[in-house]
Write an enzyme that holds these catalytic residues in place. Structure first.
Site: not given
Length: 417
Positions: A126, A285, A304
């Site tokens: 995300q 990340h 996402r």
């Protein structure tokens, strides 16, 4: 100050044991992913005050059931006399609870959300928007009438969501893009023919263009073809081990998900207890495994990239992501003579520090003009007259006198004004 009763969120990726072990409770067999401490409307902390103080009505219906709630004031029988949500308490008198400087800077709400986060499986890959992007995106979806609870809704509020994760156990994650040449080598070693075009792009184009083109290609690939590619890549990663092992594990949890390939574009980071990692706007990340203390601006805005069955807004995602290779910075706390160990970040909505209180040490004055949440993660320290066990927390209103003493570890969450 007030002892907090906090809700544990049972997200599917959560560990079944990490939070119960910290709290000293028996595992339920269900995942216990996050324990929220703060005034977020999704699951605000609860506290008990005399009914005449603040708004003593029942907790907001948006809080949902207190699944796996931690602390002495939990239960599902409804609020006891005087039990309130922290949101209601702050709404009743923001300046008293937050202090005038906090209200002036951030408005009449607690600017941060503190969590215990326990990953037993990878979270979704995300990114988070910056403040301007969040404000524009939220206004656009409001104008178009997209319901807040719609599965395809991207912006839940008009705030940004920088965050910091501090490891309590060894903690694995992904953070920021690798150098394209490094990503090309990692992917090429798999020996999967359908991945060769990505390898060629990563080696031929300028860095930002290479990363953008490859991530776009991964997210827009034919689903059936990508499922086959991921299966081949997972088998090769399992066989190779070493640097490929994390991606084999990700594929085990998310078979066929294009996020498995996207994850190989990112740096793999391993934190030791006490080390931390800051995630700013636009940085892709994911957290993979481990228990940590997480703090963030009070927002739900998540875009996402993969490792999820949820909606992926590819055009908006590609607009938000920062396509630049970075070296992930592992943060270690900076110690002050007062005993405070501060995790420096470039944001004002939150400030996280740690106190490791030694046996026989003098009490430490933490009185501040800003609101605070104190979280115990080890030992048996005291905050004022309140004895704390691991996993227990207190809310300290602005300007309220508070000393901590005893033996143990406390995390202190507050703001910068």
């Amino acid at each position: 100050m007030d002892r907090l009763s906090n809700t544990v969120r049972p997200y599917a990726w959560g560990s079944t044991t990490a939070i119960p072990e910290l709290l000293g409770t028996a595992p339920t067999g269900e995942p216990q992913a996050e324990m929220w401490m703060g005034a977020h409307p999704g699951a605000p902390s609860r506290l008990t005050r005399p009914a005449a103080t603040g708004s003593a009505g029942p907790a907001s219906s948006s809080a949902g059931p207190a699944t796996g709630s931690a602390g002495p004031a939990t239960g599902s029988a409804g609020p006891a006399t005087g039990e309130q949500t922290l949101t209601d308490v702050i709404d009743a008198d923001p300046e008293r609870e937050l202090g005038s400087a906090t209200v002036r800077t951030f408005g009449p709400r607690l600017p941060f959300l503190l969590k215990l986060l326990a990953a037993g499986a990878p979270l979704s890959l995300q990114v988070h928007p910056d403040l301007g992007q969040a404000q524009r995106g939220y206004a656009n979806e409001e104008r178009r009438g997209v319901p807040l609870d719609a599965p395809h809704r991207t912006y839940k509020d008009a705030n940004h969501k920088p965050e910091l994760i501090c490891a309590l156990t060894p903690f694995d994650g992904l953070c920021g893009f690798r150098r394209p040449a490094e990503a090309a080598d990692l992917i090429a070693a798999l020996g999967v023919d359908s991945l060769k075009p990505y390898v060629d792009l990563l080696r031929a184009s300028p860095e930002d263009r290479a990363l953008r083109e490859v991530l776009t290609a991964i997210l827009t690939a034919d689903p059936d073809e990508m499922t086959h590619t991921v299966a081949e890549a997972a088998e090769a990663a399992e066989r190779l081990g070493g640097a490929h092992a994390p991606y084999a594990q990700i594929a085990h949890h998310y078979p066929g998900d294009p996020g498995v390939i996207a994850a190989m574009l990112l740096n793999h980071v391993q934190l030791q207890p006490g080390e931390a990692m800051f995630l700013g706007a636009g940085v892709p990340h994911a957290y993979l495994d481990g228990l940590g203390v997480e703090i963030m601006a009070n927002s739900d805005n998540v875009l996402r990239c993969g490792l999820t069955p949820k909606h992926i807004d590819v055009p908006e995602l590609l607009r938000i992501v920062r396509f630049e290779a970075t070296e992930p910075a592992v943060l270690r706390p900076e110690a002050a003579p007062t005993g405070e160990e501060l995790y420096e970040t470039p944001v004002d909505e939150f400030r996280l520090s740690r106190y490791v209180l030694p046996p026989g040490g003098a009490p430490v004055d933490l009185t501040a003009a800003t609101p605070q949440i104190l979280l115990c993660t080890a030992g048996a320290p005291r905050a004022g007259q309140l004895a704390l066990a691991p996993g227990e927390s207190v809310f300290v209103p602005a300007d309220e006198t508070v000393e901590v003493a005893g033996t143990g570890t406390l995390f202190r969450a507050t703001v910068v004004v």
